[in-house]
Write an enzyme that holds these catalytic residues in place. Structure first.
Site, PDB file in Angstrom:
ATOM      1  N   HIS A 293      64.309  -8.434 -16.534  1.00 52.46           N
ATOM      2  CA  HIS A 293      62.957  -8.903 -16.922  1.00 52.46           C
ATOM      3  C   HIS A 293      62.624 -10.058 -17.733  1.00 52.46           C
ATOM      4  O   HIS A 293      61.709 -10.592 -17.440  1.00 52.46           O
ATOM      5  CB  HIS A 293      62.217  -7.609 -17.423  1.00 52.46           C
ATOM      6  CG  HIS A 293      61.896  -6.407 -16.614  1.00 52.46           C
ATOM      7  ND1 HIS A 293      60.938  -5.477 -17.119  1.00 52.46           N
ATOM      8  CD2 HIS A 293      62.296  -6.311 -15.564  1.00 52.46           C
ATOM      9  CE1 HIS A 293      60.898  -4.571 -15.917  1.00 52.46           C
ATOM     10  NE2 HIS A 293      61.616  -4.985 -14.859  1.00 52.46           N
TER      11      HIS A 293
ATOM     12  N   TRP B 203      68.118   7.541  -9.549  1.00 54.41           N
ATOM     13  CA  TRP B 203      68.334   7.266  -8.175  1.00 54.41           C
ATOM     14  C   TRP B 203      69.531   7.887  -7.754  1.00 54.41           C
ATOM     15  O   TRP B 203      69.810   7.814  -6.447  1.00 54.41           O
ATOM     16  CB  TRP B 203      68.667   5.819  -8.080  1.00 54.41           C
ATOM     17  CG  TRP B 203      67.123   5.131  -8.405  1.00 54.41           C
ATOM     18  CD1 TRP B 203      66.291   4.560  -7.364  1.00 54.41           C
ATOM     19  CD2 TRP B 203      66.841   4.321  -9.499  1.00 54.41           C
ATOM     20  NE1 TRP B 203      65.356   3.953  -8.022  1.00 54.41           N
ATOM     21  CE2 TRP B 203      65.627   3.817  -9.071  1.00 54.41           C
ATOM     22  CE3 TRP B 203      67.184   4.206 -10.753  1.00 54.41           C
ATOM     23  CZ2 TRP B 203      64.765   2.786 -10.155  1.00 54.41           C
ATOM     24  CZ3 TRP B 203      66.529   3.562 -11.883  1.00 54.41           C
ATOM     25  CH2 TRP B 203      65.392   2.844 -11.474  1.00 54.41           C
TER      26      TRP B 203
ATOM     27  N   ARG C 131      68.420  -4.426 -17.508  1.00 57.13           N
ATOM     28  CA  ARG C 131      66.963  -4.387 -17.241  1.00 57.13           C
ATOM     29  C   ARG C 131      66.362  -5.548 -18.121  1.00 57.13           C
ATOM     30  O   ARG C 131      65.329  -6.155 -17.927  1.00 57.13           O
ATOM     31  CB  ARG C 131      66.284  -3.187 -17.333  1.00 57.13           C
ATOM     32  CG  ARG C 131      64.846  -3.190 -16.998  1.00 57.13           C
ATOM     33  CD  ARG C 131      64.225  -1.731 -16.492  1.00 57.13           C
ATOM     34  NE  ARG C 131      63.190  -1.850 -15.657  1.00 57.13           N
ATOM     35  CZ  ARG C 131      61.987  -1.558 -16.194  1.00 57.13           C
ATOM     36  NH1 ARG C 131      61.649  -1.090 -17.148  1.00 57.13           N
ATOM     37  NH2 ARG C 131      61.211  -1.543 -15.098  1.00 57.13           N
TER      38      ARG C 131
HETATM   39 FE1  DDH Z   1      63.950  -1.981 -11.418  1.00 60.51          FE
HETATM   40  N1  DDH Z   1      62.849  -0.570 -12.027  1.00 60.51           N
HETATM   41  N2  DDH Z   1      62.721  -2.765 -10.360  1.00 60.51           N
HETATM   42  N3  DDH Z   1      65.291  -3.486 -10.908  1.00 60.51           N
HETATM   43  N4  DDH Z   1      65.639  -1.335 -13.005  1.00 60.51           N
HETATM   44  C1  DDH Z   1      62.975   0.500 -13.182  1.00 60.51           C
HETATM   45  C2  DDH Z   1      64.338   0.494 -13.631  1.00 60.51           C
HETATM   46  C3  DDH Z   1      65.426  -0.420 -13.576  1.00 60.51           C
HETATM   47  C4  DDH Z   1      61.428  -2.115 -10.196  1.00 60.51           C
HETATM   48  C5  DDH Z   1      60.882  -1.304 -10.630  1.00 60.51           C
HETATM   49  C6  DDH Z   1      61.627  -0.404 -11.762  1.00 60.51           C
HETATM   50  C7  DDH Z   1      64.998  -4.604 -10.035  1.00 60.51           C
HETATM   51  C8  DDH Z   1      63.845  -4.639  -9.089  1.00 60.51           C
HETATM   52  C9  DDH Z   1      62.918  -3.626  -9.427  1.00 60.51           C
HETATM   53  C10 DDH Z   1      66.815  -1.987 -13.146  1.00 60.51           C
HETATM   54  C11 DDH Z   1      67.236  -3.264 -12.518  1.00 60.51           C
HETATM   55  C12 DDH Z   1      66.612  -3.935 -11.588  1.00 60.51           C
HETATM   56  C13 DDH Z   1      61.974   1.213 -13.262  1.00 60.51           C
HETATM   57  C14 DDH Z   1      61.862   2.314 -14.146  1.00 60.51           C
HETATM   58  C15 DDH Z   1      61.156   0.716 -12.100  1.00 60.51           C
HETATM   59  C16 DDH Z   1      59.505   1.218 -12.188  1.00 60.51           C
HETATM   60  C17 DDH Z   1      61.609   1.960 -15.470  1.00 60.51           C
HETATM   61  C18 DDH Z   1      61.411   3.183 -16.546  1.00 60.51           C
HETATM   62  O1  DDH Z   1      60.569   4.176 -16.190  1.00 60.51           O
HETATM   63  O2  DDH Z   1      61.937   3.274 -17.544  1.00 60.51           O
HETATM   64  C19 DDH Z   1      60.805  -2.701  -8.833  1.00 60.51           C
HETATM   65  C20 DDH Z   1      59.361  -2.329  -8.180  1.00 60.51           C
HETATM   66  C21 DDH Z   1      61.738  -3.625  -8.549  1.00 60.51           C
HETATM   67  C22 DDH Z   1      61.543  -4.591  -7.064  1.00 60.51           C
HETATM   68  O3  DDH Z   1      62.395  -5.517  -6.766  1.00 60.51           O
HETATM   69  C23 DDH Z   1      60.584  -4.483  -6.293  1.00 60.51           C
HETATM   70  C24 DDH Z   1      65.932  -5.591 -10.031  1.00 60.51           C
HETATM   71  C25 DDH Z   1      65.992  -6.706  -9.269  1.00 60.51           C
HETATM   72  C26 DDH Z   1      66.836  -4.991 -10.872  1.00 60.51           C
HETATM   73  C27 DDH Z   1      68.181  -6.051 -11.611  1.00 60.51           C
HETATM   74  O4  DDH Z   1      68.692  -5.521 -12.607  1.00 60.51           O
HETATM   75  C28 DDH Z   1      68.952  -6.882 -10.688  1.00 60.51           C
HETATM   76  C29 DDH Z   1      67.450  -0.921 -13.920  1.00 60.51           C
HETATM   77  C30 DDH Z   1      68.770  -1.345 -14.258  1.00 60.51           C
HETATM   78  C31 DDH Z   1      66.627  -0.052 -14.230  1.00 60.51           C
HETATM   79  C32 DDH Z   1      66.924   1.086 -15.113  1.00 60.51           C
HETATM   80  C33 DDH Z   1      66.454   1.304 -16.561  1.00 60.51           C
HETATM   81  C34 DDH Z   1      66.601   2.513 -17.161  1.00 60.51           C
HETATM   82  O5  DDH Z   1      65.973   2.428 -18.324  1.00 60.51           O
HETATM   83  O6  DDH Z   1      67.565   3.220 -17.055  1.00 60.51           O
END
Ligand code: DDH
Length: 290
Positions: free
Chosen positions: A49, A189, A45
């Protein structure tokens, strides 16, 4: 162009493999983090980000400047929880002071995906450290409440993505979970939160999703097995074009891995110009080095 990579010519793939190995070993050693999910998801993440703030109009944001290390970007509400990833990586930065912050954050994402049994991610070095005021403004990361139209237009800003790219990237939600305290959403998930697979797509298609209010008062999709989907995740089966791609990835993990590797590598480099002859590094996993 403001984002020109400046790779240190004295460093070889072996130098970066050493850093990869330290990250990978620390992932194994600190496996109790976040209820035994470990650090894999949060490292992915921080890579995403760091990169996802790129804006094609202004050429600002993205992973190039390593500006996630500064308070202004780290404290963006969308980045809640990422301080744990930074704290994990800070001692590694101290151990290898020659690596730039942007290189370290993106390399950590590559190591995390590969150590989670995901595909190989080609990676290039050369990001440079920028100051806090050169970072992106807050609010550039996607809204979890978006529908398919929102998701498609959101990724338009990043300037390099088609529908397949978007669906493949979202498959990263096989890793980790949502945390009420971070995002106002709750739950994982799927079953294997530190293994990279096509489970996200399988679950989207096969679970019996119910639209429910969580403890923070936000609506999300929940399944009887205790899995969840954000509204933006679920939008991938509400839109016919997205859904066809979800079905393809659910049926064929190899195709998903191939597409994901390609788009994730491009995401990490988005907005950066690398020297024409700079070949990507492909790192070995810890297992492959035994
Ligand atoms: Fe995500 N993400 N993401 N995400 N993401 C969250 C957690 C993680 C969206 C929202 C959220 C990508 C795209 C999107 C990961 C990877 C990637 C959380 C929860 C939210 C909300 C955070 C929390 O509560 O701790 C949304 C909206 C999108 C979107 O595309 C519309 C993408 C592209 C990636 C990537 O890596 C390619 C990962 C890994 C997590 C898990 C983090 C954790 O602490 O566990």
């Amino acid at each position: 162009h403001p984002n020109v990579a400046n790779p240190d010519k004295t460093k070889t793939i072996e130098d970066y493999q050493k850093i990869y190995n330290v990250i990978a070993k620390k992932i194994q050693d600190e496996d109790e983090h976040d209820g035994y999910i470990g650090y894999i998801p949060i490292l992915v993440r921080i890579a995403w980000h760091s990169s996802g703030t790129y804006d094609k109009e202004s050429g600002t944001g993205g992973s190039h400047g390593g500006t996630m290390r500064h308070a202004k970007e780290l404290n963006d509400p969308s980045n809640a929880g990422l301080h744990t990833a930074k704290a994990f990586l800070d001692p590694i930065q101290t151990q290898f002071p020659w690596i730039s912050h942007g290189d370290l954050y993106t390399l950590a994402g590559v190591a995390a995906i590969q150590e989670a049994q995901g595909p190989k991610i080609p990676w290039r070095n050369g990001r440079v450290n920028k100051d806090e005021d050169e970072g992106p403004e807050n609010g550039r990361l996607p809204d979890a409440n978006g529908d398919a139209t929102y998701v498609r237009s959101y990724y338009g800003r990043l300037n390099f993505l088609n529908d397949r790219d978007i669906v493949a990237l979202m498959g990263c939600h096989c890793l980790g979970r949502t945390h009420l305290a971070n995002s106002g959403f709750d739950g994982p998930w799927g079953a294997a939160s530190n293994v990279f697979s096509n489970e996200f797509f399988v679950n989207l298609l096969t679970e019996n999703w119910k639209w429910e209010k969580n403890a923070a008062g936000n609506y999300q999709w929940n399944s009887p097995k205790g899995y969840m989907m954000l509204p933006a995740d679920h939008s991938l089966i509400e839109d016919g074009t997205f859904k066809k791609i979800v079905e393809e990835y659910a049926a064929n993990q190899d195709v998903f891995f191939k597409d994901f590797s390609n788009v994730f590598a491009r995401l990490l480099e988005n907005g950066i110009t690398f020297p024409k002859d700079q070949k990507p590094f492909i790192f070995k996993t810890l297992d492959e080095q035994e």
